[in-house]
Write an enzyme that holds these catalytic residues in place. Structure first.
Site, mmCIF file in Angstrom:
data_model
loop_
_atom_site.group_PDB
_atom_site.id
_atom_site.type_symbol
_atom_site.label_atom_id
_atom_site.label_comp_id
_atom_site.label_asym_id
_atom_site.label_seq_id
_atom_site.Cartn_x
_atom_site.Cartn_y
_atom_site.Cartn_z
ATOM 1 N N SER A 140 -0.009 12.014 -8.302
ATOM 2 C CA SER A 140 1.136 12.925 -8.159
ATOM 3 C C SER A 140 1.879 12.773 -6.835
ATOM 4 O O SER A 140 2.365 13.756 -6.266
ATOM 5 C CB SER A 140 0.696 14.374 -8.377
ATOM 6 N N GLY A 169 -0.963 12.396 -12.586
ATOM 7 C CA GLY A 169 -0.019 12.808 -13.617
ATOM 8 C C GLY A 169 -0.008 14.304 -13.871
ATOM 9 O O GLY A 169 0.548 14.767 -14.865
ATOM 10 N N LYS A 211 2.221 1.979 -15.849
ATOM 11 C CA LYS A 211 1.369 2.362 -16.989
ATOM 12 C C LYS A 211 2.010 1.884 -18.296
ATOM 13 O O LYS A 211 2.651 0.851 -18.304
ATOM 14 C CB LYS A 211 1.101 3.872 -16.965
ATOM 15 N N GLU A 230 -7.782 5.435 -15.845
ATOM 16 C CA GLU A 230 -7.400 5.399 -17.268
ATOM 17 C C GLU A 230 -8.067 4.224 -17.984
ATOM 18 O O GLU A 230 -8.159 4.213 -19.216
ATOM 19 C CB GLU A 230 -5.861 5.356 -17.372
ATOM 20 N N HIS A 263 -8.586 1.288 -12.668
ATOM 21 C CA HIS A 263 -7.859 2.557 -12.760
ATOM 22 C C HIS A 263 -8.666 3.529 -13.617
ATOM 23 O O HIS A 263 -9.319 3.123 -14.585
ATOM 24 C CB HIS A 263 -6.471 2.334 -13.365
ATOM 25 N N GLU A 294 -7.830 7.732 -5.989
ATOM 26 C CA GLU A 294 -7.030 8.511 -6.924
ATOM 27 C C GLU A 294 -7.904 9.572 -7.592
ATOM 28 O O GLU A 294 -8.575 9.284 -8.596
ATOM 29 C CB GLU A 294 -6.439 7.596 -8.005
ATOM 30 N N ASN A 353 2.918 1.876 -10.348
ATOM 31 C CA ASN A 353 2.120 1.615 -11.557
ATOM 32 C C ASN A 353 2.881 2.227 -12.728
ATOM 33 O O ASN A 353 2.906 3.435 -12.882
ATOM 34 C CB ASN A 353 0.735 2.257 -11.394
#
Ligand code: PGA
Length: 245
Positions: free
Chosen positions: A206, A166, A12, A92, A90, A160, A10
């Site tokens: 991560s 991250g 992003k 985000e 996701h 996730e 991904n």
């Protein structure tokens, strides 16, 4: 049940045309027993799909096929550009754009309508984990986001934990195994044994070359959704290798 390992990237909001050279080196390092795919920004789907030797996907899609939705892209659009799949839900998107479980379900169903695969993301916040609510929150997210027609031939679920994305703070193998077992049980209850067992469960947050061997061979872990470490072949190829059975 034997499920093929699946390592998905991904990108992003990263990458550009020059960065697509990474796809060549990744394509040269594919493994026969591991499925590999990368989701890229919408502007890169077409050149990436034309170039990559493995599936390229979108990072998000709208639930409707067309209409007055400024800034969004639909499944038919990304499909025409060459996408084989899309990430949906996701964190985000859920957190940064207020997407609900119902939105995520509609996006996954749009993928199915047009023959795209989907990776549906779920995950808890640190506060929810600290309160002991992680499994209840995540299984509720899975059930409320689960598209009609869910099946292992087109849908994967990525667990996730938001606090692991991250941050370099990876979940422990024991925590991932416990959560994946809870998701698996919820899927089997909702969809029946055969379909519930066929859907692949990916871990994301991560993932690196260093922690991938332990995570990718944990119970009920069928693969990984990799953000930062999918941006270069040097970091991503060792994760593909770690998935070899
Ligand atoms: P990360 O991102 O690997 O950079 O933590 C994972 C993701 O958000 O899919």
């Amino acid at each position: 049940m034997m499920r093929r390992k699946f390592v998905a990237g991904n990108w992003k909001m990263n990458g550009n045309l020059a960065a697509l050279a990474e796809l060549d080196a990744i394509g040269a390092s594919l493994e026969a027993t591991v499925d590999v795919a990368i989701a890229v920004p919408a502007t890169l789907i077409h050149p990436a799909a034309a170039r990559a030797k493995f599936p390229i996907g979108a990072e998000d899609v709208h639930g409707q096929d067309s209409g007055a939705h400024t800034g969004d892209v639909s499944v038919p659009m990304v499909k025409e550009a060459g996408a084989n799949f899309s990430i949906v839900g996701h964190s985000e998107r859920r957190q940064g754009h207020g997407e609900t479980d119902a939105d995520v379900k509609a996006k996954a169903e749009a993928c199915r309508r047009h023959g795209l695969d989907a990776i549906l993301c779920v995950g808890e916040t640190l506060e929810q984990r600290s309160a002991g609510e992680a499994e209840a929150v995540v299984t509720a997210q899975v059930l409320a986001s689960l598209p009609d027609g869910a099946g292992g031939d087109w849908l994967a679920i990525a667990y996730e934990p938001i606090w692991a994305i991250g941050t370099g703070q990876v979940a422990t193998v024991a925590d991932v195994e416990a959560m994946h077992a809870a998701i698996r049980a919820a899927l089997v209850k909702a969809l029946g044994e055969e379909t519930g067992q066929a859907i692949r469960l990916l871990y994301g947050g991560s993932v690196t070359a260093e922690n991938a061997p332990g995570l990718l061979h944990a119970a009920e872990v069928d693969g990984a959704l990799v953000g930062g470490a999918s941006l270069t072949a040097a970091k991503f190829v060792p994760i593909i290798r770690a998935a070899i059975a």
